[in-house]
Design a protein around this motif. Structure first.
Motif, PDB file in Angstrom:
ATOM      1  N   GLU A  27       0.815  -1.148  -0.150  1.00  0.00           N
ATOM      2  CA  GLU A  27       0.061  -0.086  -0.014  1.00  0.00           C
ATOM      3  C   GLU A  27       0.904   1.280   0.057  1.00  0.00           C
ATOM      4  O   GLU A  27       1.757   1.342   0.838  1.00  0.00           O
ATOM      5  CB  GLU A  27      -0.841  -0.052   1.225  1.00  0.00           C
ATOM      6  CG  GLU A  27      -1.922  -1.138   1.252  1.00  0.00           C
ATOM      7  CD  GLU A  27      -3.097  -0.887   2.348  1.00  0.00           C
ATOM      8  OE1 GLU A  27      -3.117   0.158   2.878  1.00  0.00           O
ATOM      9  OE2 GLU A  27      -3.547  -2.030   2.566  1.00  0.00           O
ATOM     10  N   MET A  28       0.515   2.101  -0.890  1.00  0.00           N
ATOM     11  CA  MET A  28       1.429   3.323  -0.999  1.00  0.00           C
ATOM     12  C   MET A  28       1.150   4.247   0.312  1.00  0.00           C
ATOM     13  O   MET A  28      -0.099   4.260   0.840  1.00  0.00           O
ATOM     14  CB  MET A  28       0.807   4.143  -2.283  1.00  0.00           C
ATOM     15  CG  MET A  28       1.248   5.470  -2.311  1.00  0.00           C
ATOM     16  SD  MET A  28       0.689   6.463  -3.503  1.00  0.00           S
ATOM     17  CE  MET A  28      -0.709   7.242  -2.813  1.00  0.00           C
ATOM     18  N   VAL A  29       2.132   4.950   0.767  1.00  0.00           N
ATOM     19  CA  VAL A  29       2.003   5.946   1.805  1.00  0.00           C
ATOM     20  C   VAL A  29       2.508   7.435   1.249  1.00  0.00           C
ATOM     21  O   VAL A  29       3.178   7.108   0.284  1.00  0.00           O
ATOM     22  CB  VAL A  29       2.682   5.497   2.987  1.00  0.00           C
ATOM     23  CG1 VAL A  29       2.452   4.170   3.520  1.00  0.00           C
ATOM     24  CG2 VAL A  29       4.335   5.506   2.821  1.00  0.00           C
ATOM     25  N   ARG A  30       1.854   8.360   1.700  1.00  0.00           N
ATOM     26  CA  ARG A  30       2.188   9.643   1.094  1.00  0.00           C
ATOM     27  C   ARG A  30       2.627  10.621   2.299  1.00  0.00           C
ATOM     28  O   ARG A  30       2.079  10.673   3.573  1.00  0.00           O
ATOM     29  CB  ARG A  30       1.096  10.306   0.280  1.00  0.00           C
ATOM     30  CG  ARG A  30       1.139  11.623  -0.064  1.00  0.00           C
ATOM     31  CD  ARG A  30       0.070  12.018  -0.878  1.00  0.00           C
ATOM     32  NE  ARG A  30       0.118  13.392  -1.101  1.00  0.00           N
ATOM     33  CZ  ARG A  30       0.750  14.068  -2.289  1.00  0.00           C
ATOM     34  NH1 ARG A  30       1.283  13.068  -3.050  1.00  0.00           N
ATOM     35  NH2 ARG A  30       0.543  15.327  -2.517  1.00  0.00           N
ATOM     36  N   ASP A  31       3.505  11.498   2.250  1.00  0.00           N
ATOM     37  CA  ASP A  31       3.977  12.686   3.039  1.00  0.00           C
ATOM     38  C   ASP A  31       3.417  13.778   2.362  1.00  0.00           C
ATOM     39  O   ASP A  31       3.619  14.229   1.294  1.00  0.00           O
ATOM     40  CB  ASP A  31       5.493  12.772   3.324  1.00  0.00           C
ATOM     41  CG  ASP A  31       5.572  13.950   4.246  1.00  0.00           C
ATOM     42  OD1 ASP A  31       5.438  13.845   5.357  1.00  0.00           O
ATOM     43  OD2 ASP A  31       6.196  15.078   3.550  1.00  0.00           O
ATOM     44  N   GLU A  32       2.489  14.507   2.923  1.00  0.00           N
ATOM     45  CA  GLU A  32       1.794  15.623   2.657  1.00  0.00           C
ATOM     46  C   GLU A  32       2.751  16.907   2.068  1.00  0.00           C
ATOM     47  O   GLU A  32       2.446  17.566   1.691  1.00  0.00           O
ATOM     48  CB  GLU A  32       0.445  15.864   3.381  1.00  0.00           C
ATOM     49  CG  GLU A  32      -0.792  15.009   3.174  1.00  0.00           C
ATOM     50  CD  GLU A  32      -1.168  14.752   1.870  1.00  0.00           C
ATOM     51  OE1 GLU A  32      -1.226  15.599   1.081  1.00  0.00           O
ATOM     52  OE2 GLU A  32      -1.517  13.545   1.530  1.00  0.00           O
ATOM     53  N   ALA A  33       3.475  17.124   3.257  1.00  0.00           N
ATOM     54  CA  ALA A  33       4.375  18.195   3.242  1.00  0.00           C
ATOM     55  C   ALA A  33       5.300  18.164   2.070  1.00  0.00           C
ATOM     56  O   ALA A  33       5.225  19.233   1.386  1.00  0.00           O
ATOM     57  CB  ALA A  33       5.093  18.362   4.685  1.00  0.00           C
ATOM     58  N   THR A  34       5.570  17.187   1.634  1.00  0.00           N
ATOM     59  CA  THR A  34       6.750  17.081   0.486  1.00  0.00           C
ATOM     60  C   THR A  34       6.093  16.666  -0.819  1.00  0.00           C
ATOM     61  O   THR A  34       6.652  16.703  -1.790  1.00  0.00           O
ATOM     62  CB  THR A  34       7.909  15.994   0.908  1.00  0.00           C
ATOM     63  OG1 THR A  34       7.364  14.798   1.136  1.00  0.00           O
ATOM     64  CG2 THR A  34       8.760  16.661   2.076  1.00  0.00           C
ATOM     65  N   GLY A  35       5.019  15.760  -0.739  1.00  0.00           N
ATOM     66  CA  GLY A  35       4.587  15.095  -1.848  1.00  0.00           C
ATOM     67  C   GLY A  35       5.071  13.845  -2.056  1.00  0.00           C
ATOM     68  O   GLY A  35       4.967  13.197  -3.156  1.00  0.00           O
ATOM     69  N   LEU A  36       5.969  13.266  -1.511  1.00  0.00           N
ATOM     70  CA  LEU A  36       6.504  12.187  -1.404  1.00  0.00           C
ATOM     71  C   LEU A  36       5.795  10.897  -1.216  1.00  0.00           C
ATOM     72  O   LEU A  36       5.087  10.957  -0.210  1.00  0.00           O
ATOM     73  CB  LEU A  36       7.933  12.103  -0.513  1.00  0.00           C
ATOM     74  CG  LEU A  36       8.692  10.651  -0.429  1.00  0.00           C
ATOM     75  CD1 LEU A  36       9.479  10.586  -1.819  1.00  0.00           C
ATOM     76  CD2 LEU A  36       9.453  10.633   0.600  1.00  0.00           C
ATOM     77  N   THR A  37       5.722   9.897  -2.273  1.00  0.00           N
ATOM     78  CA  THR A  37       4.748   8.886  -2.230  1.00  0.00           C
ATOM     79  C   THR A  37       5.874   7.413  -2.132  1.00  0.00           C
ATOM     80  O   THR A  37       6.631   7.636  -3.090  1.00  0.00           O
ATOM     81  CB  THR A  37       3.745   8.571  -2.966  1.00  0.00           C
ATOM     82  OG1 THR A  37       4.378   9.006  -4.542  1.00  0.00           O
ATOM     83  CG2 THR A  37       2.808   9.769  -2.833  1.00  0.00           C
TER      84      THR A  37
END
Length: 198
Positions: A27-37
């Motif tokens: 399952e993909m995880v995402r960091d909202e502050a950087t846009g890193l997935t």
């Protein structure tokens, strides 16, 4: 002759099996502050970690199989730079042009930084989906400084530095030397599962 299993016990066993499945799904995880997935390969679990140094915006994730030793697996770390606004775009273009004219490339600078923590075995330019990158393989150094450090030859490392428009993302994977060749496809899948969108 065996008796049929009671319905309640069958339902309980199936429910327990279904609860265990997500830990191994990709399952993909995402960091909202950087846009890193990060989308991990099958069998890998992702955990968010605190970046060691944050320049502007940063994110760090660890990926490993649940039964792998804690010293192995991969980390994905993004360090982003402040965006250049419209008033300083000309300065940004000038600095970019100046760095292209210089004799030291970004890959050379990245390799020098990596060499402080890794005894480099090989390095080469690398490209992924049109993104410039550097791939380095070697062994971790143990000690305060590169000159006096001891090299841990029981562990092998692969580092891919992805150059982005607003920073860099490092994908660092480790495995025991004997296991390293068999982990290459998994480590490639980790790199291909890293995206940055803002």
């Amino acid at each position: 002759m065996m008796k049929p299993m009671p319905m309640l016990m069958t339902v309980t066993i199936v429910a327990l099996m279904l609860v265990a499945i997500p830990a191994y799904s990709a399952e993909m995880v995402r960091d909202e502050a950087t846009g890193l997935t990060v989308t991990p390969p099958h069998g890998y679990v992702v955990e968010r970690e605190t970046p060691s140094i944050v320049i502007h915006a940063g994110a760090r994730f660890s990926l490993r199989k649940p039964l792998d030793p804690p010293s192995t697996g991969c980390t994905v770390e993004a360090q982003l730079l402040p965006p250049i606004d419209e008033t300083s775009a000309a300065l940004g273009r000038a600095l970019s042009a100046r760095s292209r004219e210089g004799t030291t490339t970004w890959r050379d600078k990245a390799l020098l930084q990596i060499m402080s923590e890794v005894a480099v075995r090989s390095s080469r330019p690398y490209s992924r989906d049109g993104i410039e990158a550097l791939e380095v393989e070697g062994w971790p150094r143990q000690g305060a400084d590169a000159a006096g450090s001891r090299i841990d030859r029981s562990t092998r490392m692969r580092i891919v530095v992805l150059k982005l428009g607003n920073g860099y993302t490092n994908v660092t994977c480790r495995a025991a030397v004997a296991d390293f060749p068999g982990k290459r496809d998994e480590f490639d899948a980790v790199v291909h599962g890293v995206k940055l969108s803002r």
